[in-house]
Design an enzyme around this catalytic site. Structure first.
Site, PDB file in Angstrom:
ATOM      1  N   HIS A   1       7.773  -9.445   6.524  1.00  0.00           N
ATOM      2  CA  HIS A   1       6.536  -8.944   5.913  1.00  0.00           C
ATOM      3  C   HIS A   1       5.373  -9.223   6.871  1.00  0.00           C
ATOM      4  O   HIS A   1       5.362 -10.240   7.558  1.00  0.00           O
ATOM      5  CB  HIS A   1       6.297  -9.616   4.557  1.00  0.00           C
ATOM      6  CG  HIS A   1       5.148  -8.975   3.838  1.00  0.00           C
ATOM      7  ND1 HIS A   1       3.845  -9.323   4.087  1.00  0.00           N
ATOM      8  CD2 HIS A   1       5.118  -7.978   2.920  1.00  0.00           C
ATOM      9  CE1 HIS A   1       3.052  -8.565   3.342  1.00  0.00           C
ATOM     10  NE2 HIS A   1       3.799  -7.740   2.623  1.00  0.00           N
TER      11      HIS A   1
ATOM     12  N   GLU B   1       4.654  -0.640   6.199  1.00  0.00           N
ATOM     13  CA  GLU B   1       3.428  -1.192   5.622  1.00  0.00           C
ATOM     14  C   GLU B   1       2.367  -1.321   6.721  1.00  0.00           C
ATOM     15  O   GLU B   1       2.329  -2.334   7.435  1.00  0.00           O
ATOM     16  CB  GLU B   1       3.698  -2.568   5.006  1.00  0.00           C
ATOM     17  CG  GLU B   1       4.678  -2.546   3.860  1.00  0.00           C
ATOM     18  CD  GLU B   1       4.447  -3.709   2.891  1.00  0.00           C
ATOM     19  OE1 GLU B   1       4.204  -3.431   1.712  1.00  0.00           O
ATOM     20  OE2 GLU B   1       4.499  -4.872   3.312  1.00  0.00           O
TER      21      GLU B   1
ATOM     22  N   LYS C   1       3.867 -11.955  -3.862  1.00  0.00           N
ATOM     23  CA  LYS C   1       3.265 -12.839  -2.838  1.00  0.00           C
ATOM     24  C   LYS C   1       3.076 -14.246  -3.420  1.00  0.00           C
ATOM     25  O   LYS C   1       3.865 -14.674  -4.246  1.00  0.00           O
ATOM     26  CB  LYS C   1       1.967 -12.219  -2.314  1.00  0.00           C
ATOM     27  CG  LYS C   1       2.174 -10.771  -1.840  1.00  0.00           C
ATOM     28  CD  LYS C   1       1.031 -10.229  -1.046  1.00  0.00           C
ATOM     29  CE  LYS C   1       1.359  -8.809  -0.613  1.00  0.00           C
ATOM     30  NZ  LYS C   1       0.362  -8.221   0.270  1.00  0.00           N
TER      31      LYS C   1
ATOM     32  N   GLU D   1       2.520 -10.375   6.508  1.00  0.00           N
ATOM     33  CA  GLU D   1       1.856 -11.681   6.367  1.00  0.00           C
ATOM     34  C   GLU D   1       2.675 -12.786   7.021  1.00  0.00           C
ATOM     35  O   GLU D   1       2.121 -13.764   7.521  1.00  0.00           O
ATOM     36  CB  GLU D   1       1.584 -11.957   4.877  1.00  0.00           C
ATOM     37  CG  GLU D   1       0.426 -11.107   4.383  1.00  0.00           C
ATOM     38  CD  GLU D   1       0.589 -10.530   2.998  1.00  0.00           C
ATOM     39  OE1 GLU D   1       1.357 -11.093   2.187  1.00  0.00           O
ATOM     40  OE2 GLU D   1      -0.052  -9.497   2.717  1.00  0.00           O
TER      41      GLU D   1
ATOM     42  N   GLY E   1      -3.727  -4.764   0.891  1.00  0.00           N
ATOM     43  CA  GLY E   1      -4.730  -5.554   0.171  1.00  0.00           C
ATOM     44  C   GLY E   1      -6.159  -5.146   0.472  1.00  0.00           C
ATOM     45  O   GLY E   1      -7.100  -5.852   0.118  1.00  0.00           O
TER      46      GLY E   1
ATOM     47  N   ASN F   1       6.009  -6.996  -4.799  1.00  0.00           N
ATOM     48  CA  ASN F   1       5.924  -8.245  -4.032  1.00  0.00           C
ATOM     49  C   ASN F   1       4.775  -9.061  -4.625  1.00  0.00           C
ATOM     50  O   ASN F   1       3.613  -8.719  -4.425  1.00  0.00           O
ATOM     51  CB  ASN F   1       5.667  -7.898  -2.555  1.00  0.00           C
ATOM     52  CG  ASN F   1       5.431  -9.139  -1.702  1.00  0.00           C
ATOM     53  OD1 ASN F   1       5.603 -10.267  -2.173  1.00  0.00           O
ATOM     54  ND2 ASN F   1       5.052  -8.930  -0.460  1.00  0.00           N
TER      55      ASN F   1
ATOM     56  N   GLY G   1       2.066  -4.573  -3.770  1.00  0.00           N
ATOM     57  CA  GLY G   1       1.557  -5.944  -3.842  1.00  0.00           C
ATOM     58  C   GLY G   1       0.715  -6.130  -5.091  1.00  0.00           C
ATOM     59  O   GLY G   1       1.237  -6.295  -6.200  1.00  0.00           O
TER      60      GLY G   1
ATOM     61  N   SER H   1      -1.747  -0.989  -0.586  1.00  0.00           N
ATOM     62  CA  SER H   1      -2.690  -0.520  -1.616  1.00  0.00           C
ATOM     63  C   SER H   1      -2.124   0.617  -2.466  1.00  0.00           C
ATOM     64  O   SER H   1      -2.836   1.556  -2.809  1.00  0.00           O
ATOM     65  CB  SER H   1      -4.024  -0.109  -0.982  1.00  0.00           C
ATOM     66  OG  SER H   1      -4.616  -1.230  -0.339  1.00  0.00           O
TER      67      SER H   1
HETATM   68  P1  13P Z   1      -0.999  -4.441  -1.614  1.00  0.00           P
HETATM   69  O1  13P Z   1      -0.288  -3.457  -2.520  1.00  0.00           O
HETATM   70  O2  13P Z   1      -1.702  -5.525  -2.382  1.00  0.00           O
HETATM   71  O3  13P Z   1      -1.867  -3.742  -0.620  1.00  0.00           O
HETATM   72  O4  13P Z   1       0.134  -5.198  -0.770  1.00  0.00           O
HETATM   73  C1  13P Z   1       1.112  -4.453  -0.131  1.00  0.00           C
HETATM   74  C2  13P Z   1       2.170  -5.369   0.360  1.00  0.00           C
HETATM   75  O5  13P Z   1       1.948  -6.152   1.267  1.00  0.00           O
HETATM   76  C3  13P Z   1       3.473  -5.334  -0.316  1.00  0.00           C
HETATM   77  O6  13P Z   1       4.424  -6.059   0.383  1.00  0.00           O
END
Ligand code: 13P
Length: 253
Positions: A97, A169, A11, A99, A175, A9, A236, A215
């Protein structure tokens, strides 16, 4: 058995040149894993989807969107329909997601409409679920995940739900560099699979793929994937580096 499924992803990262560069590097590196049984997808920002689809066309890597709208067409300024995504060669679509839930304010009801529209429109949804840190600390992980799964899949038959991938997640791991331990991930994945068994049937619960996200890095991917109910990874930050993403795919095989 469930084939491992690794998705990146991106983002709201990359620009035109870096999207092309990343896609080209992944395509090149993916030659080495072309005959392996693994599903791989990348989810770039909307504006680079078409270009990335073109770069990955002759590879085994699929492309997904990070979001969509559930209405087929009309006066919905700024939104992108499932048929548009399908038209340009997308296979997957992230739905719900964290976010989008917590920053943009998407509700379970809206996410459910998006999951339904994706399935009916021929895209494969990846339904993201997971608790906030405060919810985990208040022992509400199972309650939150149950709500996300039940409401996200409301109104869908087992046959339709077989098109869905669930991504667990935990929001506190996204993140932050704080990864759920493989044991924590396994516990929630096992819980989700049992929940699907109760909601539908054992066969569906055994077949559906449940990814872990939060992560994920090359050095923790293998241990996470060693867990029985961790069927894949939603990556991510580490999916923005071709070498790291490929290393994660190799760890998942
Ligand atoms: P990170 O791998 O940056 O923690 O993000 C995970 C994520 O939100 C994937 O959709």
């Amino acid at each position: 058995m469930r084939e491992p499924f690794v998705a990146g992803n991106w983002k709201m990262n990359t620009d035109g040149p870096s999207s092309m560069d990343l896609a080209e590097r992944i395509a090149l590196e993916s030659v080495g894993i072309a005959n392996q049984s693994v599903t791989v997808a990348v989810c770039p920002p909307f504006v680079y989807l078409q270009a990335v689809v073109k770069v990955l066309k002759s590879s085994s890597i699929a492309v997904g969107a990070q979001n969509s709208y559930f209405e087929p067409k009309g006066a919905f300024t700024g939104e992108i329909s499932i048929s548009m995504l399908k038209d340009i060669g997308c296979t997957y679509c992230l739905c719900g997601h964290s976010e989008r839930r917590h920053v943009i304010g998407e509700t379970d009801g809206l996410i459910n409409q998006k999951v339904i529209a994706a399935i009916n429109g021929g895209l494969l949804p990846i339904l993201c679920v997971g608790e906030l840190l405060a919810e985990r600390e208040a022992s509400k992980t199972e309650e939150v995940v149950t709500r996300h799964v039940k409401k996200g899949l409301a109104g869908l038959s087992a046959e339709k739900v077989s098109a869905v991938t669930i991504a667990y997640e935990p929001v506190w791991a996204i993140g932050t560099g704080l990864t759920a331990t493989p044991q924590q991930a396994q516990e929630v994945h096992d819980f989700i699979r049992k929940l699907l068994g109760q909601m539908y049937d054992e066969k569906l619960a055994e077949e559906i793929r449940i990814q872990y996200g939060g992560s994920v890095k090359p050095d923790n991917a293998e241990e996470l994937m060693s867990k029985k109910d961790v069927d894949g990874l939603l990556v991510g930050g580490a999916s923005l580096k071709a070498d790291d993403f490929i290393a994660i795919i190799r760890a998942a095989i």
